[in-house]
Write a protein that holds these residues in place. Structure first.
Motif, PDB file in Angstrom:
ATOM      1  N   TYR A  68      50.685 -22.020  37.360  1.00 55.12           N
ATOM      2  CA  TYR A  68      49.852 -20.219  38.431  1.00 55.12           C
ATOM      3  C   TYR A  68      49.002 -20.532  38.192  1.00 55.12           C
ATOM      4  O   TYR A  68      48.500 -20.709  36.735  1.00 55.12           O
ATOM      5  N   ALA A  69      48.382 -19.433  38.501  1.00 55.67           N
ATOM      6  CA  ALA A  69      47.187 -19.237  38.493  1.00 55.67           C
ATOM      7  C   ALA A  69      47.073 -17.964  37.279  1.00 55.67           C
ATOM      8  O   ALA A  69      47.432 -17.475  37.125  1.00 55.67           O
ATOM      9  N   SER A  70      45.411 -17.667  36.537  1.00 57.37           N
ATOM     10  CA  SER A  70      45.522 -16.507  35.370  1.00 57.37           C
ATOM     11  C   SER A  70      46.050 -15.760  35.807  1.00 57.37           C
ATOM     12  O   SER A  70      47.003 -14.434  35.261  1.00 57.37           O
ATOM     13  N   GLY A  71      46.069 -15.294  36.727  1.00 55.70           N
ATOM     14  CA  GLY A  71      46.840 -13.724  37.905  1.00 55.70           C
ATOM     15  C   GLY A  71      47.956 -13.352  38.550  1.00 55.70           C
ATOM     16  O   GLY A  71      48.204 -12.622  38.105  1.00 55.70           O
ATOM     17  N   GLY A  72      48.606 -14.997  37.913  1.00 51.60           N
ATOM     18  CA  GLY A  72      50.460 -15.265  38.071  1.00 51.60           C
ATOM     19  C   GLY A  72      50.646 -15.553  39.502  1.00 51.60           C
ATOM     20  O   GLY A  72      51.692 -15.429  39.665  1.00 51.60           O
ATOM     21  N   ASP A  73      50.157 -15.575  40.447  1.00 57.35           N
ATOM     22  CA  ASP A  73      49.285 -16.277  41.289  1.00 57.35           C
ATOM     23  C   ASP A  73      50.008 -17.955  41.423  1.00 57.35           C
ATOM     24  O   ASP A  73      50.198 -18.763  40.811  1.00 57.35           O
ATOM     25  N   LEU A  74      51.803 -18.291  41.809  1.00 52.61           N
ATOM     26  CA  LEU A  74      52.354 -19.592  42.613  1.00 52.61           C
ATOM     27  C   LEU A  74      50.637 -20.470  43.247  1.00 52.61           C
ATOM     28  O   LEU A  74      50.891 -20.105  44.545  1.00 52.61           O
ATOM     29  N   ILE A  75      50.315 -21.351  42.552  1.00 55.80           N
ATOM     30  CA  ILE A  75      49.564 -22.220  43.557  1.00 55.80           C
ATOM     31  C   ILE A  75      49.425 -24.006  43.699  1.00 55.80           C
ATOM     32  O   ILE A  75      49.337 -24.268  44.346  1.00 55.80           O
ATOM     33  N   GLY A  76      50.981 -23.806  43.081  1.00 58.95           N
ATOM     34  CA  GLY A  76      51.694 -25.482  43.205  1.00 58.95           C
ATOM     35  C   GLY A  76      52.537 -24.962  42.373  1.00 58.95           C
ATOM     36  O   GLY A  76      52.761 -24.568  41.893  1.00 58.95           O
ATOM     37  N   SER A  77      53.546 -26.027  43.282  1.00 57.79           N
ATOM     38  CA  SER A  77      54.874 -26.890  42.979  1.00 57.79           C
ATOM     39  C   SER A  77      55.655 -27.752  43.074  1.00 57.79           C
ATOM     40  O   SER A  77      54.891 -29.119  43.476  1.00 57.79           O
ATOM     41  N   SER A  78      55.896 -28.260  42.943  1.00 59.82           N
ATOM     42  CA  SER A  78      57.271 -29.446  42.554  1.00 59.82           C
ATOM     43  C   SER A  78      58.488 -29.483  42.187  1.00 59.82           C
ATOM     44  O   SER A  78      59.184 -29.346  41.125  1.00 59.82           O
ATOM     45  N   HIS A  79      59.434 -30.044  42.880  1.00 61.91           N
ATOM     46  CA  HIS A  79      60.931 -29.669  42.823  1.00 61.91           C
ATOM     47  C   HIS A  79      61.544 -30.890  43.681  1.00 61.91           C
ATOM     48  O   HIS A  79      62.884 -30.645  44.167  1.00 61.91           O
ATOM     49  N   ASN A  80      61.255 -31.511  43.400  1.00 62.68           N
ATOM     50  CA  ASN A  80      61.849 -32.735  43.343  1.00 62.68           C
ATOM     51  C   ASN A  80      63.085 -33.452  42.688  1.00 62.68           C
ATOM     52  O   ASN A  80      63.364 -32.505  41.669  1.00 62.68           O
ATOM     53  N   ILE A  81      64.262 -34.348  42.973  1.00 63.32           N
ATOM     54  CA  ILE A  81      65.600 -34.731  41.811  1.00 63.32           C
ATOM     55  C   ILE A  81      65.161 -35.752  40.958  1.00 63.32           C
ATOM     56  O   ILE A  81      64.389 -36.328  41.920  1.00 63.32           O
ATOM     57  N   GLY A  82      64.633 -35.595  39.925  1.00 62.89           N
ATOM     58  CA  GLY A  82      64.091 -36.640  39.561  1.00 62.89           C
ATOM     59  C   GLY A  82      63.618 -36.384  38.275  1.00 62.89           C
ATOM     60  O   GLY A  82      63.410 -34.766  37.389  1.00 62.89           O
ATOM     61  N   ASP A  83      63.399 -37.619  37.262  1.00 63.21           N
ATOM     62  CA  ASP A  83      62.393 -37.004  35.989  1.00 63.21           C
ATOM     63  C   ASP A  83      61.538 -37.392  36.145  1.00 63.21           C
ATOM     64  O   ASP A  83      60.472 -37.062  34.814  1.00 63.21           O
ATOM     65  N   THR A  84      60.502 -36.670  37.615  1.00 59.77           N
ATOM     66  CA  THR A  84      58.887 -36.859  37.086  1.00 59.77           C
ATOM     67  C   THR A  84      58.493 -36.193  37.919  1.00 59.77           C
ATOM     68  O   THR A  84      59.629 -35.934  39.107  1.00 59.77           O
ATOM     69  N   GLU A  85      57.396 -35.015  37.979  1.00 59.45           N
ATOM     70  CA  GLU A  85      56.973 -34.027  39.032  1.00 59.45           C
ATOM     71  C   GLU A  85      55.569 -33.984  38.436  1.00 59.45           C
ATOM     72  O   GLU A  85      55.503 -34.457  37.751  1.00 59.45           O
ATOM     73  N   SER A  86      54.510 -34.091  39.809  1.00 61.15           N
ATOM     74  CA  SER A  86      53.437 -33.645  39.596  1.00 61.15           C
ATOM     75  C   SER A  86      52.614 -32.507  40.648  1.00 61.15           C
ATOM     76  O   SER A  86      53.541 -32.287  41.918  1.00 61.15           O
ATOM     77  N   VAL A  87      52.034 -31.732  40.206  1.00 58.97           N
ATOM     78  CA  VAL A  87      51.158 -31.015  41.451  1.00 58.97           C
ATOM     79  C   VAL A  87      50.304 -30.649  41.153  1.00 58.97           C
ATOM     80  O   VAL A  87      49.703 -31.014  40.483  1.00 58.97           O
ATOM     81  N   HIS A  88      48.853 -30.540  42.313  1.00 59.37           N
ATOM     82  CA  HIS A  88      47.947 -31.269  42.550  1.00 59.37           C
ATOM     83  C   HIS A  88      47.134 -30.066  42.995  1.00 59.37           C
ATOM     84  O   HIS A  88      47.877 -28.983  44.021  1.00 59.37           O
TER      85      HIS A  88
END
Length: 90
Positions: free
Chosen positions: A68-88
């Motif tokens: 999330y940006a400091s203002g609260g807007d979602l700017i990236g997400s990762s909702h894969n199934i498993g034990d590792t997530e990455s957001v760029h």
């Protein structure tokens, strides 16, 4: 979580962390909020992974991550199934 990183705090109370690698321990099922400042013109690659400890058998795990940006807007997400997530964020 690691020293000084409390779980179940609201987003506005997120612990501020420096860039680099952060290792923390915790139990699943709860949210953890962290805050990092990214200078203008730089990118952020956030990766979260979970490794079960003290288990003789494989343990199924599924984590999710949102950025999330400091203002609260979602700017990236990762909702894969498993034990590792990455957001760029560029």
């Amino acid at each position: 979580m690691g020293e000084g990183l409390e779980r179940d705090e609201p987003r506005g109370s997120a612990a501020s962390v420096a860039g680099g690698q952060l290792e923390a321990r915790g139990c699943g099922g709860d949210e953890a909020w962290l805050q990092v400042t990214v200078p203008s013109g730089y990118s952020l690659i956030a990766t979260a992974s979970i490794t079960p400890v003290l288990s003789l058998n494989p343990v199924g795990s599924d984590i999710d991550m949102e950025l999330y940006a400091s203002g609260g807007d979602l700017i990236g997400s990762s909702h894969n199934i498993g034990d590792t997530e990455s957001v760029h964020a560029f």
